[in-house]
Design a protein around this motif. Structure first.
Motif, mmCIF file in Angstrom:
data_model
loop_
_atom_site.group_PDB
_atom_site.id
_atom_site.type_symbol
_atom_site.label_atom_id
_atom_site.label_comp_id
_atom_site.label_asym_id
_atom_site.label_seq_id
_atom_site.Cartn_x
_atom_site.Cartn_y
_atom_site.Cartn_z
ATOM 1 N N HIS A 207 27.225 70.710 -78.771
ATOM 2 C CA HIS A 207 25.810 70.735 -78.412
ATOM 3 C C HIS A 207 25.650 70.107 -77.029
ATOM 4 C CE1 HIS A 207 21.515 70.570 -78.690
ATOM 5 N NE2 HIS A 207 21.536 69.263 -78.492
ATOM 6 N N LEU A 208 24.973 70.819 -76.132
ATOM 7 C CA LEU A 208 24.722 70.336 -74.773
ATOM 8 C C LEU A 208 23.229 70.057 -74.643
ATOM 9 C CD1 LEU A 208 26.846 73.031 -72.932
ATOM 10 C CD2 LEU A 208 27.565 70.756 -73.662
ATOM 11 N N PRO A 209 22.805 68.798 -74.829
ATOM 12 C CA PRO A 209 21.373 68.493 -74.858
ATOM 13 C C PRO A 209 20.636 68.782 -73.556
ATOM 14 C CG PRO A 209 22.684 66.489 -75.111
ATOM 15 C CD PRO A 209 23.623 67.636 -75.077
ATOM 16 N N CYS A 210 21.227 68.514 -72.415
ATOM 17 C CA CYS A 210 20.532 68.767 -71.142
ATOM 18 C C CYS A 210 20.392 70.258 -70.887
ATOM 19 C CB CYS A 210 21.261 68.096 -69.982
ATOM 20 S SG CYS A 210 21.090 66.314 -69.998
ATOM 21 N N ALA A 211 21.442 70.999 -71.184
ATOM 22 C CA ALA A 211 21.411 72.440 -70.984
ATOM 23 C C ALA A 211 20.646 73.149 -72.107
ATOM 24 C CB ALA A 211 22.834 72.983 -70.902
ATOM 25 N N ARG A 212 20.377 72.419 -73.173
ATOM 26 C CA ARG A 212 19.692 72.982 -74.354
ATOM 27 C C ARG A 212 20.425 74.197 -74.896
ATOM 28 N NH1 ARG A 212 13.425 72.390 -72.408
ATOM 29 N NH2 ARG A 212 13.448 70.132 -72.289
ATOM 30 N N ARG A 213 21.722 74.028 -75.047
ATOM 31 C CA ARG A 213 22.588 75.096 -75.525
ATOM 32 C C ARG A 213 23.652 74.535 -76.454
ATOM 33 N NH1 ARG A 213 23.399 79.823 -72.764
ATOM 34 N NH2 ARG A 213 21.571 80.513 -71.695
ATOM 35 N N THR A 214 24.324 75.423 -77.145
ATOM 36 C CA THR A 214 25.557 75.093 -77.835
ATOM 37 C C THR A 214 26.617 76.057 -77.335
ATOM 38 O OG1 THR A 214 25.025 76.547 -79.686
ATOM 39 C CG2 THR A 214 24.446 74.219 -79.937
ATOM 40 N N VAL A 215 27.841 75.608 -77.368
ATOM 41 C CA VAL A 215 28.952 76.444 -76.906
ATOM 42 C C VAL A 215 30.148 76.147 -77.806
ATOM 43 C CG1 VAL A 215 29.726 74.781 -75.174
ATOM 44 C CG2 VAL A 215 30.256 77.186 -74.883
ATOM 45 N N GLY A 216 30.912 77.175 -78.104
ATOM 46 C CA GLY A 216 32.088 77.009 -78.951
ATOM 47 C C GLY A 216 33.168 76.188 -78.284
ATOM 48 N N VAL B 254 23.458 63.160 -69.570
ATOM 49 C CA VAL B 254 22.921 62.453 -70.745
ATOM 50 C C VAL B 254 23.124 60.950 -70.589
ATOM 51 C CG1 VAL B 254 23.265 62.040 -73.216
ATOM 52 C CG2 VAL B 254 23.104 64.375 -72.353
ATOM 53 N N ILE B 255 24.304 60.550 -70.176
ATOM 54 C CA ILE B 255 24.596 59.126 -69.987
ATOM 55 C C ILE B 255 23.687 58.539 -68.915
ATOM 56 C CG2 ILE B 255 26.348 57.498 -69.159
ATOM 57 C CD1 ILE B 255 28.422 59.399 -70.547
ATOM 58 N N ALA B 256 23.530 59.246 -67.806
ATOM 59 C CA ALA B 256 22.683 58.761 -66.702
ATOM 60 C C ALA B 256 21.223 58.630 -67.155
ATOM 61 C CB ALA B 256 22.787 59.681 -65.504
ATOM 62 N N LEU B 257 20.731 59.604 -67.912
ATOM 63 C CA LEU B 257 19.339 59.532 -68.397
ATOM 64 C C LEU B 257 19.129 58.362 -69.348
ATOM 65 C CD1 LEU B 257 18.591 63.311 -68.925
ATOM 66 C CD2 LEU B 257 17.246 61.747 -67.508
ATOM 67 N N ARG B 258 20.077 58.153 -70.239
ATOM 68 C CA ARG B 258 19.954 57.023 -71.181
ATOM 69 C C ARG B 258 20.010 55.686 -70.449
ATOM 70 N NH1 ARG B 258 23.578 59.410 -76.124
ATOM 71 N NH2 ARG B 258 22.042 60.959 -76.765
ATOM 72 N N ASP B 259 20.878 55.596 -69.454
ATOM 73 C CA ASP B 259 20.965 54.372 -68.660
ATOM 74 C C ASP B 259 19.668 54.149 -67.894
ATOM 75 O OD1 ASP B 259 22.407 52.132 -67.327
ATOM 76 O OD2 ASP B 259 22.141 53.413 -65.567
ATOM 77 N N TRP B 260 19.129 55.206 -67.306
ATOM 78 C CA TRP B 260 17.877 55.112 -66.556
ATOM 79 C C TRP B 260 16.740 54.636 -67.460
ATOM 80 C CZ3 TRP B 260 13.524 58.277 -67.386
ATOM 81 C CH2 TRP B 260 12.486 58.089 -66.461
ATOM 82 N N GLU B 261 16.609 55.209 -68.639
ATOM 83 C CA GLU B 261 15.545 54.804 -69.564
ATOM 84 C C GLU B 261 15.664 53.328 -69.935
ATOM 85 O OE1 GLU B 261 16.133 57.580 -72.728
ATOM 86 O OE2 GLU B 261 14.922 59.139 -71.756
ATOM 87 N N ARG B 262 16.879 52.861 -70.114
ATOM 88 C CA ARG B 262 17.131 51.474 -70.508
ATOM 89 C C ARG B 262 16.748 50.479 -69.411
ATOM 90 N NH1 ARG B 262 20.800 48.055 -69.270
ATOM 91 N NH2 ARG B 262 22.035 49.527 -68.076
ATOM 92 N N GLU C 168 14.121 57.855 -59.185
ATOM 93 C CA GLU C 168 15.421 58.133 -59.802
ATOM 94 C C GLU C 168 15.242 59.051 -61.020
ATOM 95 O OE1 GLU C 168 19.192 55.824 -61.892
ATOM 96 O OE2 GLU C 168 17.482 54.648 -61.180
ATOM 97 N N GLY C 169 14.199 58.806 -61.799
ATOM 98 C CA GLY C 169 13.918 59.652 -62.959
ATOM 99 C C GLY C 169 13.631 61.091 -62.558
#
Length: 96
Positions: free
Chosen positions: A18-27, A48-56, A73-74
């Motif tokens: 599951h790719l949350p930023c791309a809003r896709r899944t890939v095999g 994803v890591i950068a967004l979570r760090d930014w929110e924190r 930055e956001g």
């Protein structure tokens, strides 16, 4: 990002990422076989890591300069997230 068991049309199980930023899944098979898909997975995970760090790191509202920098930055991270969706479309929807 995570892996999710799934089923192919022939009934054989497969695992998807599951790719949350791309809003896709890939095999997983595609990730391991195609370098461009692997790059997409890595970039999505980094975003994803950068967004979570930014929110924190949200600064207190009494620090207006820090909040302006934080909001800028956001915006850059959200723009990167949009680019991830575009990259996913190019990478995954392109004919072989």
């Amino acid at each position: 990002m995570g892996t999710v068991p799934s089923r192919r049309s022939n009934g054989r199980p497969t695992t998807v990422v599951h790719l949350p930023c791309a809003r896709r899944t890939v095999g997983v098979e595609a990730v391991l076989r195609l370098p461009s898909v692997m790059v997409l997975v890595v970039e999505d995970a980094c975003t994803v890591i950068a967004l979570r760090d930014w929110e924190r790191r949200e600064p207190h509202r009494l620090r207006p300069w820090a909040r302006r920098r934080w909001h800028a930055e956001g915006r850059r991270l959200r723009a990167k997230e949009l680019r991830m969706r575009e990259l996913a479309a190019q990478c995954l929807d392109a004919p072989d």
